[in-house]
Structure formats: structure tokens, C-alpha cells
Design a protein around this motif. Structure first.
Motif, PDB file in Angstrom:
ATOM      1  N   LEU A  46      12.025  23.788 -14.393  1.00 54.30           N
ATOM      2  CA  LEU A  46      11.269  22.838 -15.200  1.00 54.30           C
ATOM      3  C   LEU A  46      12.109  21.598 -15.493  1.00 54.30           C
ATOM      4  CD1 LEU A  46       9.599  25.317 -17.692  1.00 54.30           C
ATOM      5  CD2 LEU A  46       8.618  24.296 -15.639  1.00 54.30           C
ATOM      6  N   PRO A  47      11.456  20.452 -15.653  1.00 52.52           N
ATOM      7  CA  PRO A  47      12.213  19.250 -15.998  1.00 52.52           C
ATOM      8  C   PRO A  47      12.793  19.367 -17.403  1.00 52.52           C
ATOM      9  CG  PRO A  47       9.860  18.821 -16.121  1.00 52.52           C
ATOM     10  CD  PRO A  47      10.022  20.211 -15.567  1.00 52.52           C
ATOM     11  N   ASP A  48      13.820  18.579 -17.682  1.00 51.84           N
ATOM     12  CA  ASP A  48      14.423  18.529 -19.013  1.00 51.84           C
ATOM     13  C   ASP A  48      14.079  17.182 -19.616  1.00 51.84           C
ATOM     14  OD1 ASP A  48      15.940  18.608 -21.297  1.00 51.84           O
ATOM     15  OD2 ASP A  48      17.863  18.797 -20.279  1.00 51.84           O
ATOM     16  N   ALA A  49      13.203  17.185 -20.629  1.00 49.66           N
ATOM     17  CA  ALA A  49      12.784  15.931 -21.258  1.00 49.66           C
ATOM     18  C   ALA A  49      13.831  15.441 -22.259  1.00 49.66           C
ATOM     19  CB  ALA A  49      11.438  16.109 -21.940  1.00 49.66           C
ATOM     20  N   ALA A  54      11.130  10.701 -23.757  1.00 43.99           N
ATOM     21  CA  ALA A  54       9.713  10.593 -23.415  1.00 43.99           C
ATOM     22  C   ALA A  54       9.267  11.864 -22.709  1.00 43.99           C
ATOM     23  CB  ALA A  54       9.489   9.390 -22.512  1.00 43.99           C
ATOM     24  N   CYS A  55       8.045  12.267 -22.971  1.00 45.48           N
ATOM     25  CA  CYS A  55       7.482  13.465 -22.342  1.00 45.48           C
ATOM     26  C   CYS A  55       6.734  13.013 -21.084  1.00 45.48           C
ATOM     27  CB  CYS A  55       6.532  14.163 -23.314  1.00 45.48           C
ATOM     28  SG  CYS A  55       5.905  15.744 -22.726  1.00 45.48           S
ATOM     29  N   LEU A 120       1.622  33.400 -10.665  1.00 49.61           N
ATOM     30  CA  LEU A 120       2.448  33.600 -11.859  1.00 49.61           C
ATOM     31  C   LEU A 120       2.486  32.287 -12.623  1.00 49.61           C
ATOM     32  CD1 LEU A 120       4.479  35.342 -13.549  1.00 49.61           C
ATOM     33  CD2 LEU A 120       6.278  34.398 -12.068  1.00 49.61           C
ATOM     34  N   VAL A 121       2.075  32.323 -13.893  1.00 49.88           N
ATOM     35  CA  VAL A 121       2.100  31.129 -14.743  1.00 49.88           C
ATOM     36  C   VAL A 121       3.133  31.359 -15.843  1.00 49.88           C
ATOM     37  CG1 VAL A 121       0.781  29.629 -16.279  1.00 49.88           C
ATOM     38  CG2 VAL A 121      -0.332  30.657 -14.301  1.00 49.88           C
ATOM     39  N   ARG A 122       4.120  30.458 -15.900  1.00 49.69           N
ATOM     40  CA  ARG A 122       5.120  30.504 -16.973  1.00 49.69           C
ATOM     41  C   ARG A 122       5.091  29.178 -17.718  1.00 49.69           C
ATOM     42  NH1 ARG A 122      10.020  32.402 -13.175  1.00 49.69           N
ATOM     43  NH2 ARG A 122       8.758  31.257 -11.672  1.00 49.69           N
ATOM     44  N   ALA A 123       5.485  29.199 -18.980  1.00 48.29           N
ATOM     45  CA  ALA A 123       5.495  27.987 -19.796  1.00 48.29           C
ATOM     46  C   ALA A 123       6.757  27.954 -20.629  1.00 48.29           C
ATOM     47  CB  ALA A 123       4.260  27.937 -20.695  1.00 48.29           C
ATOM     48  N   ALA A 124       7.210  26.748 -20.952  1.00 54.94           N
ATOM     49  CA  ALA A 124       8.406  26.588 -21.775  1.00 54.94           C
ATOM     50  C   ALA A 124       8.390  25.209 -22.429  1.00 54.94           C
ATOM     51  CB  ALA A 124       9.674  26.748 -20.939  1.00 54.94           C
ATOM     52  N   ARG A 125       9.088  25.109 -23.527  1.00 60.28           N
ATOM     53  CA  ARG A 125       9.295  23.798 -24.152  1.00 60.28           C
ATOM     54  C   ARG A 125      10.446  23.132 -23.424  1.00 60.28           C
ATOM     55  NH1 ARG A 125       9.774  22.198 -30.558  1.00 60.28           N
ATOM     56  NH2 ARG A 125       9.845  19.944 -30.160  1.00 60.28           N
ATOM     57  N   ILE A 126      10.310  21.839 -23.107  1.00 63.19           N
ATOM     58  CA  ILE A 126      11.331  21.163 -22.301  1.00 63.19           C
ATOM     59  C   ILE A 126      12.041  20.032 -23.039  1.00 63.19           C
ATOM     60  CG2 ILE A 126      10.267  21.807 -20.116  1.00 63.19           C
ATOM     61  CD1 ILE A 126       9.135  18.949 -19.948  1.00 63.19           C
ATOM     62  N   ILE A 183       3.526  21.402 -14.263  1.00 60.89           N
ATOM     63  CA  ILE A 183       2.544  20.597 -14.985  1.00 60.89           C
ATOM     64  C   ILE A 183       3.084  20.383 -16.389  1.00 60.89           C
ATOM     65  CG2 ILE A 183       0.165  20.489 -15.816  1.00 60.89           C
ATOM     66  CD1 ILE A 183      -0.368  22.671 -13.518  1.00 60.89           C
ATOM     67  N   VAL A 184       3.250  19.125 -16.800  1.00 56.14           N
ATOM     68  CA  VAL A 184       3.848  18.799 -18.096  1.00 56.14           C
ATOM     69  C   VAL A 184       2.761  18.311 -19.055  1.00 56.14           C
ATOM     70  CG1 VAL A 184       5.550  17.366 -19.298  1.00 56.14           C
ATOM     71  CG2 VAL A 184       6.039  18.225 -16.990  1.00 56.14           C
TER      72      VAL A 184
END
Length: 194
Positions: A46-49, A54-55, A120-126, A183-184
Motif C-alpha cells: 500500500l502507498p504511504d500517505a 495529502a491523501c 482477497l480484500v485487505r484494508a489499512a490506514r496509510i 484503491i485509496v
């Protein structure tokens, strides 16, 4: 039957009879291509914001079947329906969405088009600390730090939920056998009455 033919028959049947003895049960069967054990979760990328940065939200795009959705997020072939997000890719958080543990759970439907197989769907705060997750409501199970399902149709409608720790920048990573997409989206307090 001649001795040579009898010897050839016995030699041909020996491997078959050996496979039927107790030792063959210790060998696990090969995984079928669509089976859960055949799918290896790719690394989470995942990207690191960055805190206060900015998101880089994904752009919503029109969906070809307005009877299903108006807009979706991401390049697919498995998409979160953007209609559940506010303008752009903003998940509006209301007091009514808040769970006992302090997280916010929001309904987010997914659509799959032209894809059949494991997803597989994973989510995280970036942009800082905080948890996130996504799940389908009627199919799949928790696995590999996300929600895993086996899509049996090339076009699937998947009711689900997304849970976030609070306002911030988040990302989904969606993986299948032929794709891996990020997807962000942003989560922020929803305007108007709670």
C-alpha cells in the motif's frame, strides 16, 4: 496367459496397489486451481500517505450498468461501489456508524465483472496508526489479514462493509489470480445531522 504377460500385468498393477495402502493417505491431494489452498496471498503493498500528507484518493468512474451502480472505484475487475462514498472517494462517518470499540462500520457494496475465482480484500490506514478492514456480507471468510472469497460467477454483486478507526486516509488492496490493485479513499465526518 504367458509368464511374460503375467509378469507385465503384475508389474503394472504394483503401483496401483501401493497407492491403495495406508501410506498413501499421508500424501495430501494436489490443490485444485480454484481451491482456497491454491491461492497464495501476495504481499501487502500500500502507498504511504505520511502523517498530515495529502491523501491520493482513487478517482470514481462511471459504471456501465446503472441498474447496479452509478460509479465505482479502481481499475477492477473487483470494484467497491463509489455510490457508498461521498463526492470523490470519501467515506462519510456518522455517529450512528460508530461501534462499541470506537471504530466506524459502513456499508460498502462490491461488484465483480469478468472475473471468476479467488479474491482477497485487505484494508489499512496509510497516513498514520489505526485499523481498517473490509468484508463481504454473504460469502467468504477472514484470511491472510483480510477477507477471502471464491467468486463462482464472472459477474458478482457483493454486499459488504468497511470498518475504519476514524477519520484518515485508507487503502484497499484487492488481489485475485490475475490482478492486484490498490484503491485509496478518505474517511471523514459526514456533513449534516448525525
Amino acid at each position: 496367459m504367458t509368464k511374460a504377460l503375467r509378469a507385465a500385468t503384475v508389474a503394472a498393477l504394483l503401483p496401483v496397489s501401493a497407492a491403495c495402502d495406508g501410506s498413501a493417505r499421508d500424501v495430501p491431494p494436489a490443490a485444485a486451481p480454484g481451491s482456497p489452498s491454491a491461492f497464495a496471498a501476495p504481499p501487502l503493498r500500500l502507498p504511504d500517505a505520511g502523517a498530515g500528507g495529502a491523501c491520493p484518493t482513487s478517482e470514481a468512474r462511471p459504471w456501465s450498468r446503472p441498474d447496479q451502480a452509478v460509479r465505482v472505484l479502481g481499475p477492477g475487475p473487483v470494484y467497491p461501489v463509489a455510490d457508498y462514498f461521498g463526492g470523490g472517494a470519501v467515506l462519510g462517518l456518522r455517529d450512528a456508524d460508530r461501534q462499541r470499540d470506537g471504530t466506524y462500520e459502513k456499508k460498502v457494496r462490491w461488484i465483480a465483472e469478468g472475473y471468476q475465482g479467488p479474491v482477497l480484500v485487505r484494508a489499512a490506514r496509510i497516513d498514520g496508526p489505526g485499523s481498517a478492514s473490509a468484508r463481504f456480507a454473504y460469502t467468504g471468510e477472514p484470511r491472510d489479514g483480510g477477507h477471502y472469497a471464491l467468486l463462482t460467477h464472472t459477474d458478482s454483486d457483493l454486499p459488504g462493509t468497511t470498518t475504519v478507526a476514524g477519520p484518515g486516509c485508507y487503502a484497499y488492496q484487492v488481489d485475485g489470480t490475475t490482478f492486484s490493485v490498490t484503491i485509496v479513499f478518505r474517511a471523514e465526518p459526514a456533513p449534516g445531522p448525525a
